[in-house]
Motif scaffolding. Structure first.
Motif, PDB file in Angstrom:
ATOM      1  N   ARG A 255      92.261  72.906  18.369  1.00  0.00           N
ATOM      2  CA  ARG A 255      91.566  72.735  17.077  1.00  0.00           C
ATOM      3  C   ARG A 255      91.157  71.310  16.875  1.00  0.00           C
ATOM      4  O   ARG A 255      90.461  71.030  15.845  1.00  0.00           O
ATOM      5  CB  ARG A 255      92.574  73.118  16.174  1.00  0.00           C
ATOM      6  CG  ARG A 255      93.766  72.315  15.952  1.00  0.00           C
ATOM      7  CD  ARG A 255      94.700  72.689  14.925  1.00  0.00           C
ATOM      8  NE  ARG A 255      95.887  71.829  14.705  1.00  0.00           N
ATOM      9  CZ  ARG A 255      97.260  72.370  15.380  1.00  0.00           C
ATOM     10  NH1 ARG A 255      97.396  73.291  15.616  1.00  0.00           N
ATOM     11  NH2 ARG A 255      98.081  71.401  15.287  1.00  0.00           N
ATOM     12  N   ASP A 256      91.800  70.389  17.573  1.00  0.00           N
ATOM     13  CA  ASP A 256      91.439  69.083  17.329  1.00  0.00           C
ATOM     14  C   ASP A 256      90.516  68.452  18.434  1.00  0.00           C
ATOM     15  O   ASP A 256      90.179  67.272  18.677  1.00  0.00           O
ATOM     16  CB  ASP A 256      92.560  68.097  17.501  1.00  0.00           C
ATOM     17  CG  ASP A 256      93.502  68.496  16.413  1.00  0.00           C
ATOM     18  OD1 ASP A 256      93.333  68.559  15.138  1.00  0.00           O
ATOM     19  OD2 ASP A 256      94.875  68.349  16.797  1.00  0.00           O
ATOM     20  N   TRP A 257      89.552  69.394  18.867  1.00  0.00           N
ATOM     21  CA  TRP A 257      88.559  69.119  19.922  1.00  0.00           C
ATOM     22  C   TRP A 257      87.581  68.052  19.359  1.00  0.00           C
ATOM     23  O   TRP A 257      86.960  67.181  20.141  1.00  0.00           O
ATOM     24  CB  TRP A 257      87.888  70.233  20.260  1.00  0.00           C
ATOM     25  CG  TRP A 257      86.939  71.020  19.120  1.00  0.00           C
ATOM     26  CD1 TRP A 257      87.383  72.001  18.208  1.00  0.00           C
ATOM     27  CD2 TRP A 257      85.636  70.457  18.536  1.00  0.00           C
ATOM     28  NE1 TRP A 257      86.404  72.188  17.145  1.00  0.00           N
ATOM     29  CE2 TRP A 257      85.297  71.312  17.432  1.00  0.00           C
ATOM     30  CE3 TRP A 257      84.573  69.596  19.075  1.00  0.00           C
ATOM     31  CZ2 TRP A 257      84.042  71.186  16.890  1.00  0.00           C
ATOM     32  CZ3 TRP A 257      83.455  69.441  18.227  1.00  0.00           C
ATOM     33  CH2 TRP A 257      83.075  70.173  17.279  1.00  0.00           C
ATOM     34  N   TYR A 258      87.350  67.851  18.203  1.00  0.00           N
ATOM     35  CA  TYR A 258      86.374  66.841  17.646  1.00  0.00           C
ATOM     36  C   TYR A 258      86.879  65.629  17.704  1.00  0.00           C
ATOM     37  O   TYR A 258      85.756  64.471  17.880  1.00  0.00           O
ATOM     38  CB  TYR A 258      86.277  67.204  15.801  1.00  0.00           C
ATOM     39  CG  TYR A 258      87.485  66.989  15.146  1.00  0.00           C
ATOM     40  CD1 TYR A 258      87.681  65.510  14.811  1.00  0.00           C
ATOM     41  CD2 TYR A 258      88.285  67.766  14.978  1.00  0.00           C
ATOM     42  CE1 TYR A 258      88.950  65.224  14.162  1.00  0.00           C
ATOM     43  CE2 TYR A 258      89.503  67.581  14.191  1.00  0.00           C
ATOM     44  CZ  TYR A 258      89.812  66.239  13.982  1.00  0.00           C
ATOM     45  OH  TYR A 258      90.938  65.952  13.114  1.00  0.00           O
ATOM     46  N   LEU A 259      88.244  65.498  18.030  1.00  0.00           N
ATOM     47  CA  LEU A 259      88.743  64.018  18.298  1.00  0.00           C
ATOM     48  C   LEU A 259      88.083  63.499  19.722  1.00  0.00           C
ATOM     49  O   LEU A 259      87.639  62.399  19.882  1.00  0.00           O
ATOM     50  CB  LEU A 259      90.278  63.841  18.147  1.00  0.00           C
ATOM     51  CG  LEU A 259      90.607  63.892  16.876  1.00  0.00           C
ATOM     52  CD1 LEU A 259      92.224  64.254  16.960  1.00  0.00           C
ATOM     53  CD2 LEU A 259      90.286  62.904  15.922  1.00  0.00           C
ATOM     54  N   LEU A 260      88.148  64.438  20.594  1.00  0.00           N
ATOM     55  CA  LEU A 260      87.714  64.374  22.014  1.00  0.00           C
ATOM     56  C   LEU A 260      86.271  64.029  21.855  1.00  0.00           C
ATOM     57  O   LEU A 260      85.664  63.046  22.906  1.00  0.00           O
ATOM     58  CB  LEU A 260      87.956  65.457  22.978  1.00  0.00           C
ATOM     59  CG  LEU A 260      89.250  65.782  23.495  1.00  0.00           C
ATOM     60  CD1 LEU A 260      89.407  66.559  24.400  1.00  0.00           C
ATOM     61  CD2 LEU A 260      89.838  64.201  24.041  1.00  0.00           C
ATOM     62  N   ALA A 261      85.531  64.525  21.213  1.00  0.00           N
ATOM     63  CA  ALA A 261      84.113  64.464  21.058  1.00  0.00           C
ATOM     64  C   ALA A 261      83.795  63.138  20.449  1.00  0.00           C
ATOM     65  O   ALA A 261      82.719  62.428  20.589  1.00  0.00           O
ATOM     66  CB  ALA A 261      83.280  65.669  19.966  1.00  0.00           C
ATOM     67  N   LEU A 262      84.460  62.807  19.335  1.00  0.00           N
ATOM     68  CA  LEU A 262      84.208  61.455  18.846  1.00  0.00           C
ATOM     69  C   LEU A 262      84.569  60.308  19.888  1.00  0.00           C
ATOM     70  O   LEU A 262      83.920  59.316  19.712  1.00  0.00           O
ATOM     71  CB  LEU A 262      85.337  61.095  17.571  1.00  0.00           C
ATOM     72  CG  LEU A 262      84.946  61.828  16.208  1.00  0.00           C
ATOM     73  CD1 LEU A 262      86.095  61.707  15.227  1.00  0.00           C
ATOM     74  CD2 LEU A 262      83.547  61.222  15.672  1.00  0.00           C
ATOM     75  N   ALA A 263      85.627  60.611  20.514  1.00  0.00           N
ATOM     76  CA  ALA A 263      85.943  59.601  21.812  1.00  0.00           C
ATOM     77  C   ALA A 263      84.820  59.355  22.660  1.00  0.00           C
ATOM     78  O   ALA A 263      84.493  58.310  23.192  1.00  0.00           O
ATOM     79  CB  ALA A 263      87.463  60.080  22.458  1.00  0.00           C
ATOM     80  N   ALA A 264      84.410  60.506  22.940  1.00  0.00           N
ATOM     81  CA  ALA A 264      83.162  60.638  23.935  1.00  0.00           C
ATOM     82  C   ALA A 264      81.820  59.926  23.527  1.00  0.00           C
ATOM     83  O   ALA A 264      81.402  58.940  24.011  1.00  0.00           O
ATOM     84  CB  ALA A 264      82.935  61.976  24.416  1.00  0.00           C
ATOM     85  N   ALA A 265      81.617  60.145  22.372  1.00  0.00           N
ATOM     86  CA  ALA A 265      80.455  59.337  21.578  1.00  0.00           C
ATOM     87  C   ALA A 265      80.902  57.972  21.367  1.00  0.00           C
ATOM     88  O   ALA A 265      79.684  57.377  21.512  1.00  0.00           O
ATOM     89  CB  ALA A 265      80.371  60.060  20.100  1.00  0.00           C
ATOM     90  N   ALA A 266      81.876  57.694  20.965  1.00  0.00           N
ATOM     91  CA  ALA A 266      82.179  56.231  21.020  1.00  0.00           C
ATOM     92  C   ALA A 266      82.295  55.596  22.290  1.00  0.00           C
ATOM     93  O   ALA A 266      81.858  54.441  22.446  1.00  0.00           O
ATOM     94  CB  ALA A 266      83.483  56.069  19.996  1.00  0.00           C
ATOM     95  N   GLY A 267      82.645  56.096  23.151  1.00  0.00           N
ATOM     96  CA  GLY A 267      82.654  55.768  24.585  1.00  0.00           C
ATOM     97  C   GLY A 267      81.288  55.438  25.123  1.00  0.00           C
ATOM     98  O   GLY A 267      81.078  54.269  25.644  1.00  0.00           O
ATOM     99  N   ALA A 268      80.423  56.314  24.894  1.00  0.00           N
ATOM    100  CA  ALA A 268      78.991  56.155  25.371  1.00  0.00           C
ATOM    101  C   ALA A 268      78.351  55.015  24.627  1.00  0.00           C
ATOM    102  O   ALA A 268      77.608  54.261  25.145  1.00  0.00           O
ATOM    103  CB  ALA A 268      78.193  57.536  24.856  1.00  0.00           C
ATOM    104  N   ALA A 269      78.788  54.865  23.318  1.00  0.00           N
ATOM    105  CA  ALA A 269      77.981  53.918  22.520  1.00  0.00           C
ATOM    106  C   ALA A 269      78.576  52.404  22.859  1.00  0.00           C
ATOM    107  O   ALA A 269      77.793  51.473  23.130  1.00  0.00           O
ATOM    108  CB  ALA A 269      78.017  54.021  21.075  1.00  0.00           C
ATOM    109  N   PHE A 270      79.778  52.365  23.422  1.00  0.00           N
ATOM    110  CA  PHE A 270      80.477  51.393  23.738  1.00  0.00           C
ATOM    111  C   PHE A 270      79.928  50.931  25.125  1.00  0.00           C
ATOM    112  O   PHE A 270      79.692  49.592  25.355  1.00  0.00           O
ATOM    113  CB  PHE A 270      82.201  51.809  23.865  1.00  0.00           C
ATOM    114  CG  PHE A 270      82.820  50.352  24.593  1.00  0.00           C
ATOM    115  CD1 PHE A 270      82.930  49.402  23.899  1.00  0.00           C
ATOM    116  CD2 PHE A 270      83.355  50.653  25.939  1.00  0.00           C
ATOM    117  CE1 PHE A 270      83.724  48.188  24.554  1.00  0.00           C
ATOM    118  CE2 PHE A 270      84.255  49.476  26.512  1.00  0.00           C
ATOM    119  CZ  PHE A 270      84.322  48.238  25.884  1.00  0.00           C
TER     120      PHE A 270
END
Length: 486
Positions: free
Chosen positions: A256-271
């Motif tokens: 149910r907290d998949w969005y946290l992984l999505a946020l981490a992936a998006a922030a990681g790509a931007a980083f």
């Protein structure tokens, strides 16, 4: 970065020796984090009973510190690389004292978790500052590991980490669980005083360009730019967003907290995009990506700490709830690990070999996990002591080997931030361990939960062994003045 004051020349050479006056603040500052990481292990059950909180909630006391420290270590390390260790050390250790007061007076679990967050940020500077001082003294004296200080640093950290549960049990027996927070007040005062008296004055940020800045500038000139540009504040922000999202998911992994992984992936790509374009990146991904030995060391740190912190928190909770020991006796049961780990570190510190330490540490972890699978509520006490004794071998070897690996594999201009990043990977491992412990035990630390946790630990231990066996660069990582190929 060092004082004009030089250490005494070592016997048999005209070169100056390591400034021994730096050792007290280095060692005390570096152990503030491990002592707070481990002392809480025996306090979780008393805190839960006093505040009416189950194990799944008191686990946040562990996760909160590691979340703050995982984020803060490389950031503060980068600030130390730029400004020098003195001012960051003083600010951070002062915050430890504030956190100790807040924790000792906390009326509920929420405030207590906040105190642990403050402790996490407050203990961020000690270890990166110590590694930066070792590097600066190495440059001054012409010795890569002056006076065996790296070994002393590793021994101090692992000794405190192992003795933490015993100290915590003693404090709880004398003054209750609040005493484990109050302990930080005198420790912080001592660290600040030693820092004021012994640490070198801060350097000017613009005084020395980094090697990466030189390599990335055009026409051979070094772009200095503003202080904000040199610190790469956008890169730090994106790194924070990536790490916080990832660690929040690891605290309680669920679909149910998949969005946290999505946020981490998006922030990681931007980083990654930001760091590849920045003139002076927070973490130079081009250099790090080409430094296979250092990446392998970070990977080993992650899985090694999954095992060690699962043991520290899971096994300790089980000895209290599943086996019936008091907090003091639960800490006392780990004395064999403390004694053996200290001896192993001192003896193995005389050798520059890294591979041998890592392999023996891996075997020790796997063996201890197998013995844990044989434990039950009616097991004889000597079996608990045997597990602690076996764990003393990897406890004494792994931290020393990983620390020395980073020191000799990293860019000298980024020693503090690279040391901080080592702790970040270790704390990610500890977060995995915390999540695994909470998932394995649920509401009660029983024997079935301990065995489920042991299987997780065994898998991580086997992965650690494989990462060591197939790393061909380890033979070139030794304290001989040469670094592994980048």
């Amino acid at each position: 970065m060092t004082d004009a004051k030089a250490g005494c020349p070592e016997a048999g050479t005209d070169k100056p020796g390591f400034d021994r006056g730096l050792l007290p603040p280095m060692l005390l500052g570096s152990v503030l984090n491990p002592i707070n990481s481990t002392i809480i292990a025996v306090a979780l059950v008393p805190i839960g009973r006093a505040l009416g909180a189950p194990a799944s909630q008191t686990a946040w006391l562990v996760s909160a510190l590691y979340l703050a420290t995982s984020l803060g270590q490389p950031v503060v390390g980068r600030l130390i690389d730029v400004f020098g260790p003195r001012r960051l050390f003083l600010l951070s250790t002062g915050l430890v004292g504030v956190a100790g007061v807040v924790g000792a007076l906390a009326p509920g679990l929420g405030v207590l978790i906040g105190a642990r967050v403050l402790l996490g940020f407050g203990t961020c500077a000690g270890y990166p500052a110590a590694m930066a001082l070792v590097r600066s003294e190495a440059e001054r004296t012409g010795r890569d590991s002056p006076g065996g200080v790296l070994t002393a640093l590793a021994v101090a950290n692992q000794t405190v980490a192992v003795v933490g549960p015993l100290l915590g049990g003693l404090l709880i027996a004398v003054g209750g669980w609040r005493a484990t927070f109050a302990l930080n007040v005198p420790l912080a005062l001592a660290a600040v005083l030693l820092g004021l008296l012994r640490l070198p004055k801060a350097k000017t940020p613009e005084a020395k360009p980094t090697a990466q800045s030189t390599a990335q500038s055009t026409g051979g000139s070094t772009p200095r730019g503003s202080l904000a540009a040199r610190l790469d504040l956008p890169g730090m922000g994106l790194f924070a967003a990536m790490l916080v999202s990832l660690l929040l998911f690891l605290m309680n992994p669920h679909l149910r907290d998949w969005y946290l992984l999505a946020l981490a992936a998006a922030a990681g790509a931007a980083f990654a995009a930001r760091e590849l374009r920045a003139a002076t990146p927070f973490i130079d991904l081009r250099v790090l990506g080409g430094n296979t030995p250092l990446l392998a060391t970070y990977g080993r740190a992650l899985v090694a700490y999954v095992v060690s912190y699962s043991f520290l928190y899971g096994f300790t909770q089980w000895t209290e709830e599943g086996f019936g020991l008091t907090p003091f006796h639960a800490g006392l049961a780990q004395i064999p690990m403390f004694l053996l780990a200290t001896g192993v570190s001192i003896v193995s510190g005389r050798s520059t070999s890294v591979r041998g330490k890592l392999l023996l540490g891996a075997v020790g972890q796997i063996t201890a996990c197998l013995v844990i699978l044989l434990l039950g509520g009616d097991s004889p006490l000597w079996m608990l002591l045997l597990v602690a004794l076996i764990f003393g071998i990897p406890q004494g070897l792994n931290n020393l080997a990983l620390q020395n690996s980073v020191y000799f594999q990293t860019d000298p201009e980024r020693t503090a931030s690279s040391a901080g990043l080592l702790r970040t990977f270790a704390y990610i491992g500890s977060m995995v361990a915390s999540a695994a412990t909470a998932a394995s035990f649920g509401q009660h630390a029983d024997t079935g939960g301990l065995h489920r946790l042991a299987w997780v630990m065994l898998g991580a231990g086997l992965l650690y062994l494989l990462l060591t066996l197939f790393d061909r660069t380890l033979g070139r990582t030794a304290g001989t003045g040469t670094r592994a190929s980048l």
